[in-house]
Design a protein around this motif. Structure first.
Motif, PDB file in Angstrom:
ATOM      1  N   PRO A 155      71.462  73.587  -0.137  1.00  0.00           N
ATOM      2  CA  PRO A 155      71.474  72.126  -0.055  1.00  0.00           C
ATOM      3  C   PRO A 155      71.794  71.425  -1.378  1.00  0.00           C
ATOM      4  O   PRO A 155      72.450  70.386  -1.389  1.00  0.00           O
ATOM      5  CB  PRO A 155      70.058  71.782   0.416  1.00  0.00           C
ATOM      6  CG  PRO A 155      69.629  72.991   1.185  1.00  0.00           C
ATOM      7  CD  PRO A 155      70.237  74.153   0.431  1.00  0.00           C
ATOM      8  N   TYR A 156      71.367  71.976  -2.498  1.00  0.00           N
ATOM      9  CA  TYR A 156      71.695  71.379  -3.794  1.00  0.00           C
ATOM     10  C   TYR A 156      73.210  71.396  -4.011  1.00  0.00           C
ATOM     11  O   TYR A 156      73.800  70.415  -4.452  1.00  0.00           O
ATOM     12  CB  TYR A 156      71.021  72.147  -4.934  1.00  0.00           C
ATOM     13  CG  TYR A 156      69.528  71.956  -5.018  1.00  0.00           C
ATOM     14  CD1 TYR A 156      68.986  70.846  -5.663  1.00  0.00           C
ATOM     15  CD2 TYR A 156      68.655  72.887  -4.478  1.00  0.00           C
ATOM     16  CE1 TYR A 156      67.622  70.672  -5.751  1.00  0.00           C
ATOM     17  CE2 TYR A 156      67.280  72.724  -4.565  1.00  0.00           C
ATOM     18  CZ  TYR A 156      66.772  71.612  -5.200  1.00  0.00           C
ATOM     19  OH  TYR A 156      65.415  71.443  -5.293  1.00  0.00           O
ATOM     20  N   LEU A 157      73.811  72.533  -3.728  1.00  0.00           N
ATOM     21  CA  LEU A 157      75.258  72.676  -3.912  1.00  0.00           C
ATOM     22  C   LEU A 157      76.025  71.812  -2.915  1.00  0.00           C
ATOM     23  O   LEU A 157      77.032  71.195  -3.261  1.00  0.00           O
ATOM     24  CB  LEU A 157      75.657  74.144  -3.769  1.00  0.00           C
ATOM     25  CG  LEU A 157      75.111  75.058  -4.862  1.00  0.00           C
ATOM     26  CD1 LEU A 157      75.277  76.511  -4.460  1.00  0.00           C
ATOM     27  CD2 LEU A 157      75.788  74.772  -6.180  1.00  0.00           C
ATOM     28  N   GLU A 158      75.536  71.756  -1.686  1.00  0.00           N
ATOM     29  CA  GLU A 158      76.206  70.972  -0.659  1.00  0.00           C
ATOM     30  C   GLU A 158      76.182  69.482  -0.992  1.00  0.00           C
ATOM     31  O   GLU A 158      77.178  68.784  -0.811  1.00  0.00           O
ATOM     32  CB  GLU A 158      75.543  71.225   0.699  1.00  0.00           C
ATOM     33  CG  GLU A 158      76.224  70.510   1.832  1.00  0.00           C
ATOM     34  CD  GLU A 158      75.584  70.829   3.170  1.00  0.00           C
ATOM     35  OE1 GLU A 158      76.022  70.233   4.163  1.00  0.00           O
ATOM     36  OE2 GLU A 158      74.653  71.643   3.236  1.00  0.00           O
ATOM     37  N   GLU A 159      75.065  68.995  -1.499  1.00  0.00           N
ATOM     38  CA  GLU A 159      74.955  67.572  -1.848  1.00  0.00           C
ATOM     39  C   GLU A 159      75.978  67.197  -2.915  1.00  0.00           C
ATOM     40  O   GLU A 159      76.627  66.166  -2.846  1.00  0.00           O
ATOM     41  CB  GLU A 159      73.532  67.263  -2.329  1.00  0.00           C
ATOM     42  CG  GLU A 159      73.243  65.795  -2.492  1.00  0.00           C
ATOM     43  CD  GLU A 159      73.230  65.023  -1.173  1.00  0.00           C
ATOM     44  OE1 GLU A 159      73.865  63.960  -1.115  1.00  0.00           O
ATOM     45  OE2 GLU A 159      72.599  65.487  -0.216  1.00  0.00           O
ATOM     46  N   TRP A 160      76.139  68.071  -3.911  1.00  0.00           N
ATOM     47  CA  TRP A 160      77.123  67.780  -4.957  1.00  0.00           C
ATOM     48  C   TRP A 160      78.544  67.913  -4.414  1.00  0.00           C
ATOM     49  O   TRP A 160      79.399  67.073  -4.659  1.00  0.00           O
ATOM     50  CB  TRP A 160      76.937  68.697  -6.167  1.00  0.00           C
ATOM     51  CG  TRP A 160      78.023  68.475  -7.170  1.00  0.00           C
ATOM     52  CD1 TRP A 160      79.102  69.268  -7.400  1.00  0.00           C
ATOM     53  CD2 TRP A 160      78.173  67.358  -8.046  1.00  0.00           C
ATOM     54  NE1 TRP A 160      79.905  68.716  -8.367  1.00  0.00           N
ATOM     55  CE2 TRP A 160      79.355  67.537  -8.781  1.00  0.00           C
ATOM     56  CE3 TRP A 160      77.416  66.201  -8.270  1.00  0.00           C
ATOM     57  CZ2 TRP A 160      79.798  66.634  -9.729  1.00  0.00           C
ATOM     58  CZ3 TRP A 160      77.856  65.295  -9.228  1.00  0.00           C
ATOM     59  CH2 TRP A 160      79.041  65.516  -9.938  1.00  0.00           C
ATOM     60  N   THR A 161      78.796  68.975  -3.648  1.00  0.00           N
ATOM     61  CA  THR A 161      80.132  69.229  -3.137  1.00  0.00           C
ATOM     62  C   THR A 161      80.604  68.110  -2.204  1.00  0.00           C
ATOM     63  O   THR A 161      81.730  67.647  -2.314  1.00  0.00           O
ATOM     64  CB  THR A 161      80.172  70.577  -2.390  1.00  0.00           C
ATOM     65  OG1 THR A 161      79.731  71.606  -3.277  1.00  0.00           O
ATOM     66  CG2 THR A 161      81.564  70.908  -1.906  1.00  0.00           C
TER      67      THR A 161
END
Length: 122
Positions: free
Chosen positions: A58-64
């Motif tokens: 989720p951290y990576l998805e939010e930025w992506t």
């Protein structure tokens, strides 16, 4: 040899990101972004694992998807930059030009960071 170096970098930054999940002083997302970039150069399998991980994903998805940064990361980064600049300006023997240039760079980075969308729920 490069593959091994990138794998090591990836796992070091995964570990730092994991600590950041539970310790509010460490920003998780930047560490995970470095880790996934290193894994993309060394092991696409680990990159996929990290991006689909139930905690880290989720951290990576939010930025992506949204280029969003958690509010806690914004506050921590701006506070740390401000404190570092204050120490440099008040207590170091750095030349005034170095202090001024550092202030310009830190203000630019802080402005960029604060103007990014704020991630929801993190």
């Amino acid at each position: 040899m490069n593959r091994i170096a990138y794998l090591c970098i990836g796992w070091i930054f995964v570990a730092l990101g994991a600590v950041g999940v539970v310790l509010p002083l460490l920003p998780t997302t930047p560490f995970l972004l470095v880790a996934v970039a290193a894994f993309m150069k060394s092991s696409p399998r680990f990159a996929h694992w990290l991006q689909s991980h139930r905690v880290f994903g989720p951290y990576l998805e939010e930025w992506t998807k949204n280029r969003a940064v958690p509010l806690s990361a914004k506050v921590l980064a701006v506070t740390t930059m401000s404190a570092s600049f204050a120490w440099l300006a008040l207590y170091s023997s750095a030349p005034p030009v170095a202090v001024a240039l550092t202030g310009i760079v830190l203000a630019t980075v802080a402005t960029w960071l604060v103007t990014r969308p704020t991630a929801r729920g993190r």
